[in-house]
Design a protein around this motif. Structure first.
Motif, mmCIF file in Angstrom:
data_model
loop_
_atom_site.group_PDB
_atom_site.id
_atom_site.type_symbol
_atom_site.label_atom_id
_atom_site.label_comp_id
_atom_site.label_asym_id
_atom_site.label_seq_id
_atom_site.Cartn_x
_atom_site.Cartn_y
_atom_site.Cartn_z
ATOM 1 N N MET A 39 0.595 -1.405 -0.405
ATOM 2 C CA MET A 39 -0.051 -0.370 0.391
ATOM 3 C C MET A 39 0.625 1.447 -0.179
ATOM 4 O O MET A 39 0.526 2.470 -0.948
ATOM 5 N N ARG A 40 1.739 1.634 0.711
ATOM 6 C CA ARG A 40 2.601 2.243 0.759
ATOM 7 C C ARG A 40 3.234 2.881 -0.599
ATOM 8 O O ARG A 40 3.777 4.080 -0.747
ATOM 9 N N GLU A 60 -0.646 4.894 -0.998
ATOM 10 C CA GLU A 60 -2.475 4.423 -0.761
ATOM 11 C C GLU A 60 -2.150 4.515 0.701
ATOM 12 O O GLU A 60 -1.059 3.903 1.553
ATOM 13 N N ARG A 92 -4.669 1.554 4.906
ATOM 14 C CA ARG A 92 -6.154 1.508 6.335
ATOM 15 C C ARG A 92 -6.956 -0.017 7.228
ATOM 16 O O ARG A 92 -6.314 -1.231 5.744
ATOM 17 N N SER A 106 -8.061 -1.567 3.788
ATOM 18 C CA SER A 106 -7.542 -1.812 2.112
ATOM 19 C C SER A 106 -6.451 -3.182 2.467
ATOM 20 O O SER A 106 -6.458 -4.152 1.231
ATOM 21 N N TYR A 117 -3.081 -8.573 -4.415
ATOM 22 C CA TYR A 117 -3.543 -6.849 -4.708
ATOM 23 C C TYR A 117 -3.729 -7.202 -6.421
ATOM 24 O O TYR A 117 -4.113 -6.146 -6.762
#
Length: 244
Positions: free
Chosen positions: A31-32, A36, A39, A42, A241
């Motif tokens: 995510m990083r 993004e 959370r 997520s 993902y």
């Protein structure tokens, strides 16, 4: 939108539980990297199947009755993960990959990740040229890593017979029995010997108990230790993902 993924654990339970932590860390890193926010909502749906599986190394030493004992519970667990919608599954045990081909054949709808191939690709991408392997007798017996590394053009240095016995003691009398100081002492000694013999070598901790026994070990500070579970967790996060 994420995809459902699964983790086949229980070999042993501590390694399976730790793999979930590594997977969650890998998802947060994903995510990083994508810019993004991290959370709760997520994170992908993921399932852990912790099932009692007969000793894998012991089974691989037998050629007759009992040789395939680990297979049935793994098949049952993989079936449950498939029923829960898992599109990709990681096996949180190196030695259990001896049955990878049969498991994949029985569940073609699932991508069953192969830890040694993921590690070989990772090391090749890193530009490593020399690899040493700390693993179980079962993993050595089936040449799990040697073959995958050779396919990527990487030579694999193995411990001596005495060092293999030290590794097995660290795994069974150390981590699995809850004696982490014993595990740390034995694993550190083997890692240091491999480094002394082979120089600037990437040392693959090819059993999920080895990183648990070496966590924070001062004796091996500075060595290039490679955790296949971390590499595999990152690969599973990539699948989770990936767009369906």
């Amino acid at each position: 939108m994420t995809q459902v993924v699964g983790i086949l654990g229980g070999m042993g339970p501590a390694a399976g539980a730790d793999f979930v932590r590594l997977f969650v860390d890998a998802c947060a890193q994903h995510m990083r990297a994508a810019g993004e926010p991290v959370r709760d909502q997520s994170f992908p749906e993921h399932w852990l199947a912790q099932v009692p599986v007969p000793d894998r190394s012991g089974a691989l030493e037998r050629t007759g009755e009992g040789a395939h004992q680990p297979l049935e519970p793994m098949l049952q667990a993989l079936g449950r993960l498939a029923a829960l919608g898992s599109r990709a599954v990681a096996i949180a045990c190196n030695t259990a990959h001896a049955w990878h081909a049969t498991l994949q054949q029985r569940f073609p709808q699932i991508e069953l990740l192969h830890v040694a191939r993921e590690v070989a690709a990772h090391l090749s991408a890193r530009g490593e040229t020399q690899v040493a392997l700390m693993a179980t007798e079962g993993t050595y017996r089936v040449r799990l890593y040697e073959q995958a590394l050779a396919d990527s053009g990487l030579p694999c240095h193995l411990p001596t017979a005495e060092e293999r016995r030290m590794l097995m003691r660290g795994i069974y009398e150390g981590v699995k029995a809850g004696d982490l100081p014993l595990a740390e002492a034995l694993f550190s000694e083997v890692a240091l010997r491999l480094s002394q013999r082979h120089g600037d070598v990437a040392i693959v901790m090819g059993c999920t108990e080895v990183p648990l026994g070496l966590q924070g070990a001062a004796a091996v500070h500075g060595l290039k230790l490679v955790d296949p579970a971390r590499v595999l967790a990152s690969a599973l996060a990539e699948r989770a993902y990936a767009r369906a």
